[in-house]
Design an enzyme around this catalytic site. Structure first.
Site, mmCIF file in Angstrom:
data_model
loop_
_atom_site.group_PDB
_atom_site.id
_atom_site.type_symbol
_atom_site.label_atom_id
_atom_site.label_comp_id
_atom_site.label_asym_id
_atom_site.label_seq_id
_atom_site.Cartn_x
_atom_site.Cartn_y
_atom_site.Cartn_z
ATOM 1 N N LYS A 244 11.923 4.155 -2.836
ATOM 2 C CA LYS A 244 11.000 3.816 -4.014
ATOM 3 C C LYS A 244 10.181 5.278 -4.004
ATOM 4 O O LYS A 244 9.767 5.871 -3.235
ATOM 5 C CB LYS A 244 9.959 2.785 -3.708
ATOM 6 C CG LYS A 244 8.914 2.357 -4.541
ATOM 7 C CD LYS A 244 8.039 1.179 -4.129
ATOM 8 C CE LYS A 244 6.832 1.141 -5.101
ATOM 9 N NZ LYS A 244 5.888 -0.058 -4.765
ATOM 10 N N ASP A 249 0.421 4.663 -7.815
ATOM 11 C CA ASP A 249 0.362 3.034 -8.145
ATOM 12 C C ASP A 249 -0.858 2.614 -8.193
ATOM 13 O O ASP A 249 -1.816 2.347 -7.497
ATOM 14 C CB ASP A 249 1.191 2.192 -7.110
ATOM 15 C CG ASP A 249 1.453 0.666 -7.488
ATOM 16 O OD1 ASP A 249 1.038 0.651 -8.739
ATOM 17 O OD2 ASP A 249 1.698 0.002 -6.600
ATOM 18 N N LYS A 256 -5.370 -2.500 -9.811
ATOM 19 C CA LYS A 256 -5.855 -2.650 -8.402
ATOM 20 C C LYS A 256 -7.351 -2.144 -8.440
ATOM 21 O O LYS A 256 -7.648 -1.336 -9.212
ATOM 22 C CB LYS A 256 -5.217 -1.588 -7.497
ATOM 23 C CG LYS A 256 -3.705 -2.036 -7.162
ATOM 24 C CD LYS A 256 -3.333 -0.775 -6.147
ATOM 25 C CE LYS A 256 -1.820 -0.722 -5.876
ATOM 26 N NZ LYS A 256 -1.252 -2.064 -5.362
ATOM 27 N N ASP A 268 3.033 5.895 -2.412
ATOM 28 C CA ASP A 268 4.062 4.768 -2.832
ATOM 29 C C ASP A 268 5.471 5.359 -3.035
ATOM 30 O O ASP A 268 6.359 4.628 -3.519
ATOM 31 C CB ASP A 268 3.334 4.028 -4.096
ATOM 32 C CG ASP A 268 3.770 2.713 -4.022
ATOM 33 O OD1 ASP A 268 4.402 1.990 -3.039
ATOM 34 O OD2 ASP A 268 3.584 1.938 -5.328
ATOM 35 N N ASP A 327 1.695 -4.762 -11.324
ATOM 36 C CA ASP A 327 1.512 -4.148 -9.982
ATOM 37 C C ASP A 327 2.730 -4.495 -9.305
ATOM 38 O O ASP A 327 2.946 -3.773 -8.184
ATOM 39 C CB ASP A 327 0.224 -4.514 -9.164
ATOM 40 C CG ASP A 327 -0.109 -3.730 -8.167
ATOM 41 O OD1 ASP A 327 0.238 -2.728 -8.155
ATOM 42 O OD2 ASP A 327 -1.193 -4.232 -7.466
ATOM 43 N N GLU A 329 5.710 -3.346 -9.360
ATOM 44 C CA GLU A 329 6.355 -2.460 -10.391
ATOM 45 C C GLU A 329 7.723 -1.847 -9.361
ATOM 46 O O GLU A 329 8.772 -1.694 -9.826
ATOM 47 C CB GLU A 329 5.409 -1.354 -10.875
ATOM 48 C CG GLU A 329 5.620 -0.215 -9.765
ATOM 49 C CD GLU A 329 4.729 -0.590 -8.387
ATOM 50 O OE1 GLU A 329 4.022 -1.691 -8.638
ATOM 51 O OE2 GLU A 329 4.596 -0.003 -7.424
ATOM 52 N N ARG A 331 9.678 -3.323 -7.334
ATOM 53 C CA ARG A 331 11.015 -3.853 -7.443
ATOM 54 C C ARG A 331 11.674 -3.701 -8.735
ATOM 55 O O ARG A 331 12.960 -3.882 -8.698
ATOM 56 C CB ARG A 331 10.778 -5.403 -7.273
ATOM 57 C CG ARG A 331 9.625 -6.129 -8.191
ATOM 58 C CD ARG A 331 9.298 -7.462 -7.968
ATOM 59 N NE ARG A 331 8.297 -7.476 -7.030
ATOM 60 C CZ ARG A 331 7.575 -8.366 -6.489
ATOM 61 N NH1 ARG A 331 7.793 -9.628 -6.663
ATOM 62 N NH2 ARG A 331 6.609 -8.155 -5.433
HETATM 63 N N1 BES Z 1 2.710 -0.312 -3.507
HETATM 64 C C1 BES Z 1 2.199 -1.862 -3.570
HETATM 65 C C2 BES Z 1 2.481 -2.154 -2.376
HETATM 66 C C3 BES Z 1 1.690 -1.616 -1.133
HETATM 67 C C4 BES Z 1 0.465 -2.366 -0.335
HETATM 68 C C5 BES Z 1 2.085 -0.326 -0.490
HETATM 69 C C6 BES Z 1 -0.184 -1.632 0.280
HETATM 70 C C7 BES Z 1 1.313 0.268 0.486
HETATM 71 C C8 BES Z 1 0.344 -0.576 0.952
HETATM 72 C C9 BES Z 1 3.336 -2.478 -4.494
HETATM 73 O O1 BES Z 1 3.618 -1.824 -5.654
HETATM 74 C C10 BES Z 1 2.133 -3.527 -5.025
HETATM 75 O O2 BES Z 1 1.374 -3.542 -5.647
HETATM 76 N N2 BES Z 1 2.818 -4.965 -4.599
HETATM 77 C C11 BES Z 1 2.062 -6.130 -4.916
HETATM 78 C C12 BES Z 1 2.922 -6.822 -5.337
HETATM 79 C C13 BES Z 1 2.284 -8.191 -5.993
HETATM 80 C C14 BES Z 1 1.497 -7.995 -7.325
HETATM 81 C C15 BES Z 1 3.158 -9.413 -6.403
HETATM 82 C C16 BES Z 1 1.222 -6.607 -3.628
HETATM 83 O O3 BES Z 1 1.872 -6.615 -2.592
HETATM 84 O O4 BES Z 1 0.022 -6.915 -3.775
HETATM 85 ZN ZN ZN Z 2 3.993 0.081 -5.693
HETATM 86 MN MN MN Z 3 2.067 -2.012 -7.003
#
Ligand code: BES
Ligand code: ZN
Ligand code: MN
Length: 476
Positions: A244, A249, A256, A268, A327, A329, A331
């Protein structure tokens, strides 16, 4: 930062480290009675002792051989990290690791800990007091160590440092194009090929997931293809590593909140940094393997043109996805890379990503969440590597039921599933795009630390680099 490793039976530095396997047996270490007593006292409640002779700094490391191999090596790395701390404080720029009675395994692990624990990211420090102090030279003062082992250790440390540097670099200085250019310079140095797809090419390939995430960005996306082919490859079908590459992000329109959740989102692209560093290692060490890395990259931001919750997008695979959270993104762009990977007819695909907060919530920073469709034997081998290098993995299930929450009313799928088991529903989403043996690694927990965990220094840790290197070396 560059650390030189050497093998020379003559002492090279002011500092010397000895490893012992019984707290009271100092073997051939040249010590006076007073020093011996002093060290014994320190070792009563510690695994590391030192004697400062002013013109010489001696370290004695106690390693408990009874523990299992993985724990044993980790103990040596951690002791190495403590030594690194003393060297920095004392401003000593080198060390000899002596292993008269020790085996090469423990001294390599000790040196590894010294090196990895010395890492610092000082690029943006402008004051004089932050002059970089670290052991530029680590010498193995013994006979039973192979040149290959040293070369690999050196390349591995380099690979970890490269990955950490990339993760620690703020997105302003490392957008998707700059990240791809970094991969190209790494390729030139180590000897792997780089092909960088620009926005036009990405549009031609219909990578709708990557393009959707990129819509809110002022910078174009990139899709990097890194290739290393050995003439003596042990694997006919290539191993494809997908990383990734979200350089920042914000969450996009599903923004966020800044505190805690956005502050460190420059990390990220850690998965992308990891796979590039792994292929860098493979090329440097001429591993007999065929390897390909795919890194889809962009930042994820809100903007007038940003993709929105409620959008439906066409993925590279042809599938449609209803976006219900911008968010989620990672996947989307990983899915495009995974369906693109099909054309290489891979024997195994491993993707690695800071994918879900849920993975971090589930197991924290001390492990990597794994799931996938590869054979049990592949998981076993990966687990073994994880124990070996102490980047341990925990397998999560991909039970069918977890996929149900991804159903969409108007498209083939939604991009978010249930909050419960969120790491798994993300994995279920990705599974939809794979048609080969596959493993997904979620490094959201260990990729970036706010306080150091021994030699896993603050900031980017490069978690996954040593795991995949060990795994690939066993394969080769
Ligand atoms: N990049 C984040 C995940 C992340 C969280 C990385 C903490 C490093 C530390 C990812 O893109 C994300 O935002 N995931 C969301 C998914 C949700 C919206 C389904 C999450 O985990 O909250
Ligand atoms: Zn992310
Ligand atoms: Mn995200």
């Amino acid at each position: 930062m560059e650390i030189q490793f050497s093998i020379n039976s003559e002492w090279q530095s002011l500092a010397k480290a000895f490893i012992i396997f019984a707290r009271t047996d100092f073997g051939g270490i040249p010590l006076s009675d007073a020093e011996r007593a002093y060290i014994l006292k320190q070792l009563e409640d510690n695994n590391l002792a030192n004697v400062n002779r002013y013109n010489e700094l001696l370290f004695v490391v106690y390693a408990d051989r009874l523990k299992d191999q993985g724990v044993f090596r980790e103990q040596c790395r951690r002791a190495g990290n403590e030594i690194a701390g003393v060297l920095k404080k004392e401003k000593i720029g080198g060390i000899d690791v002596y292993f008269g009675d020790a085996d090469s395994d423990s001294s390599i692990a000790l040196a590894e800990g010294i090196a990895l624990g010395s890492y610092q990211f000082v690029k943006y420090k402008t004051s004089a007091e932050t002059i970089l102090w670290y052991p530029e030279k680590i010498n193995f003062a013994g006979n039973f160590i192979s040149k290959t082992a040293i070369d690999r250790l050196s390349a591995m440390v380099e690979a970890v440092f490269i990955a950490r540097d990339l993760v620690n670099e703020p997105a302003t200085y490392l957008n998707a194009v700059m990240l791809a250019n970094s991969f190209a310079s790494m390729g030139k140095e180590a000897g792997f090929e780089t092909e960088i797809f620009d926005k036009r090419k990405i549009e031609d390939l219909k990578m709708g997931g990557l393009l959707a995430v990129n819509r809110g960005s002022i910078d174009p996306p990139t899709f990097s293809v890194l290739k290393y082919e050995s003439p003596n490859a042990k694997n006919i079908k290539p191993v494809v590593l997908v990383g990734k590459g979200v350089v920042y992000d914000t969450g996009g329109l599903s923004l966020k909140s800044t505190k805690d959740s956005m502050d460190y989102m420059k990390c990220d692209m850690a998965g992308g940094a990891v796979v590039a560093s792994v292929i860098y290692f493979a090329a440097k060490c001429n591993l007999p393997l065929n390897l390909i890395c795919l890194i889809p990259s962009t930042d994820n931001r809100p903007d007038g043109n940003a993709y929105t919750p409620g959008d439906v997008i066409y993925m590279h695979s042809g599938a449609t996805v209803e976006v219900l959270n911008t968010d989620a993104e990672g996947r989307l762009l990983l899915a495009d890379a995974l369906s693109f990977a099909r054309k290489y007819q891979p024997g195994l695909v491993i993707d690695i990503a800071t994918l879900t907060g849920s993975a971090a919530m589930a197991i924290g920073q001390h492990g990597i969440v794994a799931m996938g469709t590869a054979d049990e034997s592949v998981f076993r081998s990966l687990k073994r590597s994880g124990d070996n290098v102490y980047e341990r993995i925990v397998e999560f299930p991909l039970w069918e039921e977890y996929g149900e929450s991804l159903k969409s009313d108007i498209a083939d799928m939604k991009n978010i599933g249930s909050r419960e088991g969120g790491a798994i529903t993300a994995g279920k989403f990705l599974e939809h795009f794979v048609s080969y043996p596959w493993i997904h690694l979620d490094i959201a927990g260990p990729a970036f630390l706010n306080t150091a965990d021994h030699y896993r220094t603050k900031g980017g840790t490069a978690a996954g680099v040593r795991l995949l290197i060990d795994f690939l070396m066993n394969m080769a």
